[in-house]
Design a protein around this motif. Structure first.
Motif, short mmCIF file in Angstrom:
data_model
loop_
_atom_site.label_atom_id
_atom_site.label_comp_id
_atom_site.label_asym_id
_atom_site.label_seq_id
_atom_site.Cartn_x
_atom_site.Cartn_y
_atom_site.Cartn_z
N GLU A 99 55.21 71.33 44.79
CA GLU A 99 54.72 70.07 45.36
C GLU A 99 54.79 69.91 46.70
O GLU A 99 54.19 69.89 47.59
CB GLU A 99 55.06 68.84 44.63
CG GLU A 99 54.50 67.35 45.03
CD GLU A 99 54.80 66.18 44.37
OE1 GLU A 99 54.91 65.34 44.93
OE2 GLU A 99 55.61 66.30 43.23
N HIS A 100 56.18 69.95 46.79
CA HIS A 100 56.80 69.81 48.48
C HIS A 100 56.35 70.93 49.33
O HIS A 100 55.78 70.52 50.50
CB HIS A 100 58.26 69.72 48.49
CG HIS A 100 58.92 68.60 47.73
ND1 HIS A 100 60.35 68.53 47.48
CD2 HIS A 100 58.16 67.24 47.57
CE1 HIS A 100 60.33 67.12 47.22
NE2 HIS A 100 59.44 66.46 46.90
N ILE A 103 52.38 70.38 49.98
CA ILE A 103 52.01 69.33 50.84
C ILE A 103 52.40 69.82 52.34
O ILE A 103 51.67 69.39 53.22
CB ILE A 103 52.99 67.95 50.31
CG1 ILE A 103 52.31 67.33 49.22
CG2 ILE A 103 52.89 66.91 51.61
CD1 ILE A 103 53.17 66.39 48.42
N GLU A 104 53.33 70.29 52.45
CA GLU A 104 53.69 70.86 53.85
C GLU A 104 52.60 71.76 54.45
O GLU A 104 52.25 71.76 55.68
CB GLU A 104 55.31 71.49 53.50
CG GLU A 104 55.61 72.22 55.09
CD GLU A 104 56.92 72.87 55.00
OE1 GLU A 104 57.18 73.65 55.88
OE2 GLU A 104 57.66 72.71 53.86
N PHE A 106 49.61 71.92 53.52
CA PHE A 106 48.40 71.22 53.81
C PHE A 106 48.25 70.70 55.05
O PHE A 106 47.36 70.76 55.91
CB PHE A 106 48.24 70.04 52.64
CG PHE A 106 46.95 69.27 53.07
CD1 PHE A 106 45.76 69.76 51.89
CD2 PHE A 106 46.51 68.53 53.75
CE1 PHE A 106 44.38 69.11 52.33
CE2 PHE A 106 45.54 67.46 53.86
CZ PHE A 106 44.57 68.07 53.05
N GLN A 107 49.44 70.22 55.61
CA GLN A 107 49.72 69.69 57.11
C GLN A 107 49.73 70.80 58.08
O GLN A 107 49.86 70.25 59.28
CB GLN A 107 50.56 68.51 56.96
CG GLN A 107 50.52 67.54 55.99
CD GLN A 107 51.78 66.70 55.67
OE1 GLN A 107 52.68 67.18 55.86
NE2 GLN A 107 51.43 65.47 55.05
N GLN A 121 43.31 74.20 52.34
CA GLN A 121 43.77 72.88 52.13
C GLN A 121 42.74 72.53 51.05
O GLN A 121 43.21 71.71 50.08
CB GLN A 121 42.98 72.25 53.42
CG GLN A 121 44.02 72.40 54.51
CD GLN A 121 43.60 71.36 55.83
OE1 GLN A 121 42.39 71.65 56.26
NE2 GLN A 121 44.35 70.59 56.45
N LEU A 128 46.96 69.43 43.79
CA LEU A 128 47.71 68.10 43.45
C LEU A 128 47.07 67.31 42.71
O LEU A 128 47.75 66.31 42.15
CB LEU A 128 48.03 67.74 45.06
CG LEU A 128 48.89 68.67 45.85
CD1 LEU A 128 48.91 68.24 47.47
CD2 LEU A 128 50.40 68.64 45.31
N ARG A 133 49.15 63.88 41.55
CA ARG A 133 49.94 63.55 42.69
C ARG A 133 49.28 62.27 43.39
O ARG A 133 48.63 62.43 44.25
CB ARG A 133 50.37 64.47 43.93
CG ARG A 133 51.09 65.72 43.23
CD ARG A 133 52.42 65.49 42.49
NE ARG A 133 52.28 65.02 41.02
CZ ARG A 133 53.43 64.46 40.35
NH1 ARG A 133 54.39 64.18 41.01
NH2 ARG A 133 53.13 64.14 39.26
N TRP A 136 49.88 60.71 46.93
CA TRP A 136 49.43 61.73 47.90
C TRP A 136 47.83 61.49 48.27
O TRP A 136 47.36 61.50 49.46
CB TRP A 136 49.60 62.95 47.73
CG TRP A 136 49.45 64.10 49.06
CD1 TRP A 136 50.01 64.31 50.26
CD2 TRP A 136 48.28 64.93 49.17
NE1 TRP A 136 49.33 65.38 50.97
CE2 TRP A 136 48.55 65.50 50.32
CE3 TRP A 136 47.30 65.29 48.16
CZ2 TRP A 136 47.13 66.64 50.56
CZ3 TRP A 136 46.16 65.94 48.69
CH2 TRP A 136 46.36 66.82 49.84
#
Length: 201
Positions: A99-100, A103-104, A106-107, A121, A128, A133, A136
């Protein structure tokens, strides 16, 4: 390396019994430098094995190796196509570490061009959502109007994991949807009525 033959051999792994198949996947991951030209096929075989073999230790070990390639910025993971298949392999099972990282990613920017890959993306968004999630998804729904069309369609599907919040949000944007977004909206709505439906990734 004979690329065409190697692809065929990798594809044949799905016919192996679980234990030798696991060993074969480990062997592939140990030799990625050599197998870099067929990395998508390696990740497809890996994802298939992860889906077919219910072994948490195997999944945890394979996911850790894939995450390490991404986090260590291996040149293999800097190719957008490879990274896309690696992300999909991580989709096979939820973990906090996955998950972490997603998310990292994606950004972040992706690949050698230092730009964001819309397909990556899109896949991360849907993964997610499948992992529920909600926090988010709730955070990024406010950026819907500025999203790339592919991300808008992915978010419309993903919004069904937001339950009542997602329903209210869809009602608020329904009038602004394009024709294709409306089709995606209707399709996802019909699928979401089936308990346990997951977005195909």
């Amino acid at each position: 390396m004979h690329t065409a033959l190697t692809r065929r051999l990798i594809g044949a792994l799905r016919f192996m019994d679980p234990v030798p198949r696991q060993q074969a996947i480990y062997s592939l991951l140990d030799n990625l430098e050599t197998l870099a030209p067929v990395m998508p096929q390696v990740m497809l075989a890996t994802r298939s094995a992860l889906d077919d073999i219910d072994d948490i230790d195997f999944t945890t070990s394979v996911h850790a190796r894939i995450r390490a390639l991404i986090q260590d910025k291996s040149y293999i993971a800097k190719i957008d196509l490879n990274l896309s298949y690696m992300v999909r392999a991580l989709a096979s099972r939820y973990s906090l570490e996955n998950e972490h990282l997603l998310i990292e990613l994606f950004q972040s920017t992706h690949g050698f061009t230092n730009s964001q890959s819309i397909p990556i993306q899109r896949d991360i968004m849907m993964i997610l959502a499948n992992w529920q999630r909600r926090y988010w998804l709730s955070d990024i729904k406010h950026t819907f109007s500025t999203m790339h069309p592919w991300l808008k369609r992915a978010f419309l599907m993903s919004s069904y994991s937001l339950d009542d919040e997602g329903r209210h949000w869809r009602n608020s944007v329904k009038s602004s949807l394009g024709d294709y977004e409306k089709i995606v909206h209707e399709w996802a709505g019909s699928k979401a009525q089936n308990n346990g439906w997951r977005i195909p990734v």
